[in-house]
Write an enzyme that holds these catalytic residues in place. Structure first.
Site, mmCIF file in Angstrom:
data_model
loop_
_atom_site.group_PDB
_atom_site.id
_atom_site.type_symbol
_atom_site.label_atom_id
_atom_site.label_comp_id
_atom_site.label_asym_id
_atom_site.label_seq_id
_atom_site.Cartn_x
_atom_site.Cartn_y
_atom_site.Cartn_z
ATOM 1 N N TYR A 58 90.003 99.504 -44.787
ATOM 2 C CA TYR A 58 89.001 100.575 -44.690
ATOM 3 C C TYR A 58 88.073 100.425 -43.487
ATOM 4 C CZ TYR A 58 90.284 102.252 -49.237
ATOM 5 O OH TYR A 58 90.980 102.778 -50.274
ATOM 6 N N LYS B 37 97.449 90.264 -52.972
ATOM 7 C CA LYS B 37 98.867 90.313 -52.606
ATOM 8 C C LYS B 37 99.109 89.181 -51.601
ATOM 9 C CE LYS B 37 102.794 92.620 -52.752
ATOM 10 N NZ LYS B 37 103.679 92.459 -53.898
ATOM 11 N N ASP C 17 100.830 93.612 -57.736
ATOM 12 C CA ASP C 17 101.828 94.459 -58.419
ATOM 13 C C ASP C 17 101.947 94.101 -59.903
ATOM 14 O OD1 ASP C 17 103.683 92.818 -56.039
ATOM 15 O OD2 ASP C 17 103.671 92.120 -58.092
ATOM 16 N N ASP D 36 90.715 100.205 -54.902
ATOM 17 C CA ASP D 36 90.754 101.668 -54.913
ATOM 18 C C ASP D 36 91.857 102.142 -55.860
ATOM 19 O OD1 ASP D 36 90.328 104.275 -54.261
ATOM 20 O OD2 ASP D 36 90.976 104.131 -52.187
#
Ligand code: NAP
Length: 433
Positions: free
Chosen positions: A159, A231, A297, A321
């Site tokens: 972002y 991740k 995930d 988000d």
């Protein structure tokens, strides 16, 4: 400071910070942005709920001096500015405030008004509680198992907006530099001539302040665990580093109060799995907060299939988000998902409806005001006005239990009574007890 557009209420006082704690007067000045599209509808309904809750809880001993500040279409049409600097100044000066949804100007110099506000005030935590209210229509079998609080990092990650558009001179400069200085990295890019690039900075400082806030909040609110969602198996030096810095901070700053999966792993390597499990069980029984981690995930899957295993979640901007909205869907969707953007050092906080402006419903008095109402509930709790917060929650729970709901829930609930946005606000007021 003197304000050009906004009017500072003469009969209110500022919220201040003393010794790291908010000091809230009996009549605090709270700046608010009504918002665009459906913003005025939901704000009108919510304002009545807020004032009623405060009056009911404190019978005139406490009240709010509301101060309207401007952003979005209203500001642009009236003053020619999407986000007048004095609006940012008002939130900084009065510290705590609330806002409705804002249009993202298309083709303007500002990427997003919300992001601009967060960056200007360094509101580095996006706080999103995800909790089920009995009776809300849900797509999952056991929505009552969902009781999570997401701490999403709000100022960095993808972002940041450092991007190089394909075909531009900046993009070519970037790839030329990479080719010359980092040929091994350059060789990994499959189609360099036609690739756009976004950078993903994740810092140790940014990680530490976010994880510190999440752990402190979890301890203050007697929660069971904090899960670092990342991740890191793929993005080792950003998401993987987030995990490592998070564990290091937990052990360094909260040594006697937490037990981490990093400790579990060290014990497993030295003494075997049984010893590690035993050590963890002892630590948890003695009341320590469990700090663990999950690959993003898997976290998406398990927050649905094993919701009870998740409590407080700390994660980076993009994961947060996605995760916030995915989890909100389990407990009724964005119509009632509240949020807050906070800086735990300055005390600055802006609470907000998490959905957009839903322009097709603007001025029809139909949408669900629940998101901004529950954002107000979070705001009062943050200010230490828990009696008013409890009344708002009771009002929402009562209105929904009575099956008196707005169109978004009505279409999913057989035999429910359809209310307008303003009528739902009135129903919340009636059920405050
Ligand atoms: P949106 O305004 O959130 O609306 C998408 C859909 O969500 C609506 O059509 C409606 O679904 C449902 N919805 C939204 N708010 C609701 C409410 N209060 N009650 C019940 N249902 C609600 O998203 P968008 O249409 O993509 O974005 C519109 C504008 O909002 C854009 O300018 C965008 O940039 C901006 N935006 C602002 C914020 C913010 O200020 N925080 C956040 C997101 C987007 P149904 O039609 O199925 O009923």
């Amino acid at each position: 400071m003197p304000y050009r557009y906004a009017v500072v209420p003469s009969d209110g006082e500022k919220i201040t910070l003393s010794a790291g704690r908010l000091s809230v007067p009996h009549r605090p000045i709270l700046p608010f942005i009504e918002g665009d599209g459906t913003g005025p509808d939901i704000w009108r309904a919510a304002l009545r709920v807020f004032d009623a809750a405060v009056e009911k809880a404190y019978t005139g001993k406490r009240s709010i001096a509301w101060m309207q500040v401007y952003a979005g279409e209203l500001a642009h049409n009236r003053y020619g500015e999407w986000l007048p600097p004095e609006t940012i100044e008002a939130f900084a000066e009065f510290r705590v405030g609330i806002k409705g949804p804002l249009t993202t100007p298309i083709g303007g110099g500002i990427r997003s008004l919300n992001v601009a506000l967060r960056i200007a005030l360094d509101l580095y935590v996006c706080l999103r509680p995800v909790r089920y209210i009995q009776g809300v229509p849900s797509p999952v079998k056991h929505p009552e198992d969902v009781d999570m609080v997401i701490f999403r990092e709000n100022t960095e990650d993808i972002y940041t907006g450092v991007e190089f558009e394909m075909g531009t001179p900046a993009n070519r400069d970037f790839f030329d530099w990479l080719k010359t200085n980092q040929p091994d990295q350059y060789a990994k890019v499959r189609f360099p001539a036609t690739s756009g690039v976004s950078l993903k900075p994740v810092s140790r400082e940014g990680t530490e302040r976010l994880v510190r806030a999440a752990i402190q909040w979890a301890l203050d609110n007697r929660r069971r665990s904090v899960t670092l969602v990342h991740k890191g198996n793929i993005m080792k030096y950003t998401e993987g580093a987030f995990r490592n810095w998070g564990y290091a901070l937990a052990e360094g700053e909260f040594r006697d109060k937490v037990y981490t999966w990093a400790e579990w792993e060290r014990t497993r390597q030295a003494q075997g799995e049984e010893a590690a499990n035993a050590a963890q069980a002892v630590a948890i029984r003695s009341g320590r907060l469990l700090i663990k981690d999950a690959i993003a995930d898997i976290a998406f899957q398990q927050t649905i299939t094993r919701a009870r295993e998740f409590d407080v979640i700390a994660t980076m901007n993009l994961n947060g988000d996605y995760l916030s909205d995915a989890l909100a869907a389990q407990v009724g969707g964005i119509g009632i998902a509240p949020g807050g953007n906070l800086n735990f050092e300055t005390g600055a906080a802006i609470f907000e409806a998490t959905h957009g402006t839903a322009p097709k419903y603007a001025d029809k008095d139909v949408v669900n005001p629940g998101s901004v109402i529950l954002s107000g509930e979070m705001m009062f709790r943050y200010m230490g006005w828990s009696e008013a917060a409890d009344l708002i929650l009771a009002g929402m729970e009562g209105a929904i239990a009575a099956r008196t709901v707005t169109y978004d829930f009505h279409r999913l609930m057989e035999g429910a009574t359809l209310l307008k946005c303003s009528e739902f606000g009135e129903a919340v007021n009636r059920h405050m007890r």
